[in-house]
Design an enzyme around this catalytic site. Structure first.
Site, short mmCIF file in Angstrom:
data_model
loop_
_atom_site.label_atom_id
_atom_site.label_comp_id
_atom_site.label_asym_id
_atom_site.label_seq_id
_atom_site.Cartn_x
_atom_site.Cartn_y
_atom_site.Cartn_z
N ASP A 138 -4.31 -8.63 -4.06
CA ASP A 138 -4.40 -10.09 -2.56
C ASP A 138 -3.96 -11.27 -3.04
OD1 ASP A 138 -4.16 -9.13 -0.15
OD2 ASP A 138 -6.21 -7.70 -0.50
N HIS A 145 0.59 -0.85 0.12
CA HIS A 145 0.12 0.19 -0.19
C HIS A 145 0.96 0.65 -0.36
CE1 HIS A 145 -3.53 -3.01 0.99
NE2 HIS A 145 -4.13 -2.21 0.63
N CYS A 197 -9.48 -4.39 -10.34
CA CYS A 197 -8.81 -2.63 -9.88
C CYS A 197 -7.26 -3.32 -9.09
CB CYS A 197 -9.64 -2.37 -8.71
SG CYS A 197 -10.06 -3.61 -8.07
N GLU A 242 -11.10 -11.36 -4.20
CA GLU A 242 -9.57 -11.03 -3.71
C GLU A 242 -9.02 -12.20 -2.87
OE1 GLU A 242 -8.80 -7.81 -2.23
OE2 GLU A 242 -10.40 -7.82 -1.23
C1 PEP Z 1 -6.35 -5.65 -4.23
O1 PEP Z 1 -6.29 -6.62 -3.59
O2 PEP Z 1 -5.88 -5.91 -4.78
C2 PEP Z 1 -6.93 -4.26 -4.24
C3 PEP Z 1 -7.69 -4.07 -5.11
O3 PEP Z 1 -7.57 -4.13 -2.76
P1 PEP Z 1 -6.26 -3.60 -2.36
O4 PEP Z 1 -4.79 -3.44 -2.67
O5 PEP Z 1 -6.32 -2.37 -0.97
O6 PEP Z 1 -5.79 -4.18 -0.52
MG MG Z 2 -7.06 -5.98 -1.74
#
Ligand code: PEP
Ligand code: MG
Length: 764
Positions: free
Chosen positions: A648, A382, A695, A624
């Site tokens: 994820d 993140h 996404c 995910e």
């Molecule tokens: C993902 O896991 O791909 C996602 C979009 O959520 P995050 O990256 O916030 O865990």
């Molecule tokens: Mg995620």
């Protein structure tokens, strides 16, 4: 009594800070207390947990013969009571107290007051400080705070004495830097600081600026053996770093008036350990054998820490963390780290650290933060996601970064190649200036596509969305021509807050996002905290595997009130623009039913209250976790859409921590299983006519986009700056070709072949 108070704390602090002989210092401290505070007795008792007994270690006022002679069980006497209670005990006319115990020839019977204070260090009682006066008014209740402060300092001294005897008693058995090792230092390993270092590329962006280290984020495991070009300079560096670290601790300790006695005890013990001659000697000896100061420090500190860790006593074992803390502090000063990491940068700056959290990045964000170089980090962490959306170039996994780079070195961070240039020569700087010009030109060309749609040559329209986290990101959505916001990570704006955001605050923020989005659809995802995103105002359990633990929807469902507040806020905001509500990390039908039912409850409440919201708001879940895929057809009976979170999904499918540089090689969006599972998800959604979007970070890679279009994906959401290149790419391909490519890829056995094959397709 009042006269001596002002100076006593400072005088004791000075005596302890400069100690060379702790036993003598203890005597001196006892005298200072007696003189300044006019006590008739001042005694220090040391507690031995192995037999639960207290022994008099130093006194002024009791008979000198009592030292070593007075010993008691903690169940005896008023001093024992101090240990039992772990709190101050103040008694007037102690003879009459049921716990009073008389020691023959001690002379104690004549005293009218008794104040005993525990000496505590890291939650462990080390002993007691006892003061007594002959006069009834000699000590009063109001004196307890000043004595507690002093007890904190005495505790530090006793802790230091204990730790010192433990380490120096043992024979120095592990001289790790033996002569064989020093012979292996080669020219290549030497401290040559004008070259380049290699890391992993994250994004096609460049940054230049001066190196700045984050003190809290430099770890010893990232320091390696490097030969010192000039050992004399290294010696000077370590002297200065130790001096600066000691000054810093002294300043902290002087602020200790606002700290608890326990906190200041820890700080002062650190100071004594830091100025301990034997530690310094060990470091200098190593430097003289020809290594840089950082490595010499690491070896000496780890050796001390190892000795503590090997001890039987659990408390002493834990003291390894003290010496490591001290070592890290000196290391930070060696690297020239600023005392206040959040102080504004006065010039273009490249942040250097082992790793940093998204919260730290948010806190340190400022115009002069131009780039980041990390020794660790994960491509889909993140922190990286956030840096991308802030358009700050990052390079991760840069080996030897902390060995080579020093504060104020001039760096070029090349996000595309993953190279960090250290003090580059003018030729390289000129080359990069040209590249920056080319990059800007390319961006301008791409910006011409802002208003165009992403349509393949054979007519498939792909909706390209943007992933956002902060209100300011909405500007980027417009700038790069995304046609919707496919993922709004609501936890990001609240990471820096001190309290849970209220319904009003959340509603106002979501409304602002929607109004700034000017009619674009916004998919608002409920909080996805835990894993690597922690809210300071929430208590998280210490977990071995936070990504497999109390994270995301699991937290939301447990904190139902807060979760319902968020649902209500999103519903309320939904009357201001096109809103979809998305729930992260769903793994079962049961969780799906729960979230849907909570939305229904909140809808009914709002309706009753006459508060407007979008009655037709669409609800979706993120797929995910691989376990969700075989039950997806059931889950789809409850929700309106699906969003695939590849970040994820890949980590859970391949059992590869998305933040762990050590296994980054195995984290691969082109692994055949990842491709097959995404294909399954899209097929299941299409069979049940439910919209599906992708996404995660993979969605901004052209090779992945080609495959996803082959699978029939028509909604893809990515970091905003990736949209123009994705649009240009999609406008140059055919869906039918993408289908064929996918078919071929699905026959392939491993990621390497797939990557090679797609590379040709994408770059043809
Ligand atoms: C993902 O896991 O791909 C996602 C979009 O959520 P995050 O990256 O916030 O865990
Ligand atoms: Mg995620």
């Amino acid at each position: 009594m009042a006269t001596g108070r002002a100076r006593i704390v400072d005088d004791i602090f000075k005596a302890i800070a400069q100690t060379r002989h702790p036993e003598k210092t203890l005597k001196q401290v006892v005298r200072l207390i007696s003189d300044h505070l006019k006590t008739d007795v001042c005694s220090v008792y040391v507690y031995d947990p192995s037999n639960n007994r207290l022994a008099l270690r130093e006194t002024l006022g009791l008979s000198k013969r009592s030292v070593g002679a007075i010993e008691m069980d903690v169940s005896e006497g008023l001093t024992g009571l101090v240990i039992e209670r772990m709190a101050p005990v103040f008694v007037v006319d102690p003879k009459t107290h049921p716990r009073f115990k008389y020691y023959a020839n001690s002379g104690e019977e004549k005293f009218q007051t008794f104040l005993g204070l525990p000496l505590i260090y890291h939650q462990k009682v080390l002993g007691a400080l006892v003061v007594q006066t002959i006069s009834l008014e000699g000590i009063t209740e109001s004196d307890i705070p000043v004595f507690s402060n002093i007890a904190g300092q005495v505790a530090a001294l006793i802790a230091y004495m204990g730790l010192l005897s433990e380490v120096s008693d043992k024979k120095d058995s592990t001289d790790i830097l033996n002569s064989a090792a020093s012979r292996t230092i080669t020219k290549q390993q030497s401290d040559d600081r004008n070259g380049f270092l290699r890391g992993e590329s994250i994004m096609d962006r460049l940054a230049e600026g001066y190196a700045r280290f984050l003190p809290e984020h430099i770890d010893f495991d990232q320091i390696h053996m490097v030969a010192a070009a000039e050992p004399d300079i290294e010696e000077k560096r370590i002297h200065t770093a130790i001096k600066e670290a000691a000054e810093q601790i002294k300043r902290l300790a002087l602020r200790g008036k606002e700290m608890s006695g326990q906190e200041s005890a820890v700080i002062e013990t650190h100071l004594m350990m830091l100025t301990d001659r034997s530690l310094k000697r060990k470091i200098i000896d190593r430097i003289r054998k020809g290594v840089i100061a950082e490595y010499a420090l690491k070896k000496a500190v780890l050796e001390y820490a190892e000795k503590f860790s090997a001890m039987q006593d659990a408390y002493l074992k834990e003291r390894a963390t003290d010496i490591l803390d001290i070592g890290r502090r000196v290391l930070a000063h060696l690297k020239g780290a600023s005392e206040d990491p959040h102080e504004a940068f006065s010039r273009p700056t490249i942040l250097i650290a082992s790793d940093i959290s998204p919260v730290d990045l948010l806190a340190i964000r400022q115009p002069n933060l131009k780039g980041i170089a990390l020794t660790r980090g994960g491509k889909t962490s993140h922190t990286v996601i956030l840096a991308r959306s802030m358009e700050i170039p990052v390079v991760i996994g840069v080996e030897r970064l902390l060995d080579i780079v020093r504060e104020n070195d001039y760096l070029i961070v090349d996000g595309a190649s993953g190279i960090v240039f250290v003090n580059p020569e003018p030729g390289i700087r000129a080359k990069y200036a040209r590249r920056r010009g080319q990059h800007e030109k390319m961006q301008q060309e791409l910006s011409l596509l802002r208003e165009s749609e992403a349509v393949t040559l054979d007519g498939l329209r792909v909706r390209l969305g943007a992933n956002i986290g902060l209100l300011s990101d909405v500007t980027l959505v417009k700038k790069y021509g995304a046609d919707h916001i496919g993922l709004y990570r609501t936890e990001f704006p609240f990471l820096l807050r001190k309290t849970f955001p209220s319904e009003e605050e959340q509603t106002a923020l979501y409304q602002k996002i929607l109004s700034k989005a000017e009619g674009l659809s916004v998919t608002i995802r409920t909080f996805d905290v835990g894993g690597d995103k922690f809210l300071s105002y929430m208590a998280y359990p210490k977990e071995e595997n936070p990504f497999l633990g109390w994270r995301s929807i699991r937290i939301s469902l447990e904190l139902e009130n807060e979760f319902r507040t968020q649902i209500r806020s999103i519903l309320r905001a939904s009357s201001s623009g096109k809103t979809r509500m998305l729930f992260p990390m769903i793994t079962s039908v049961e969780e799906t039913r729960q979230v849907v039912s909570l939305v229904d409850i909140e809808k009914r409440i709002l309706s009753r209250q006459g508060i407007p919201y979008d009655h037709e708001i669409k609800l979706g879940i993120m797929v995910e976790v691989p376990g969700t895929v075989p039950i997806l057809h059931h889950i789809l009976n409850y929700v309106d859409f699906i969003s695939i979170g590849t970040n994820d999904l890949i980590q859970y499918l391949l059992a590869v921590d998305r933040n762990n540089q050590k296994v980054a090689r195995l984290y691969n969006a082109l692994h055949p299983s990842v491709i097959a599972v995404i294909d399954d998800i899209i097929r299941i959604c299409k069979q049940q006519s439910k919209p599906v979007s992708i996404c995660g970070e993979a969605a901004s890679r052209l090779d992945c986009i080609l495959l996803y279009i082959g699978m029939g994906a028509d909604q893809i959401s990515m970091t905003p700056s990736a949209v123009p290149a994705a649009k240009q790419f999609i406008r140059g391909i055919r869906k039918s070709e993408a289908e064929k490519t996918l078919k071929t890829v699905m026959e392939m056995e491993d990621a390497f072949d797939i990557s090679k094959f797609l590379n040709k397709k994408v770059n043809k």
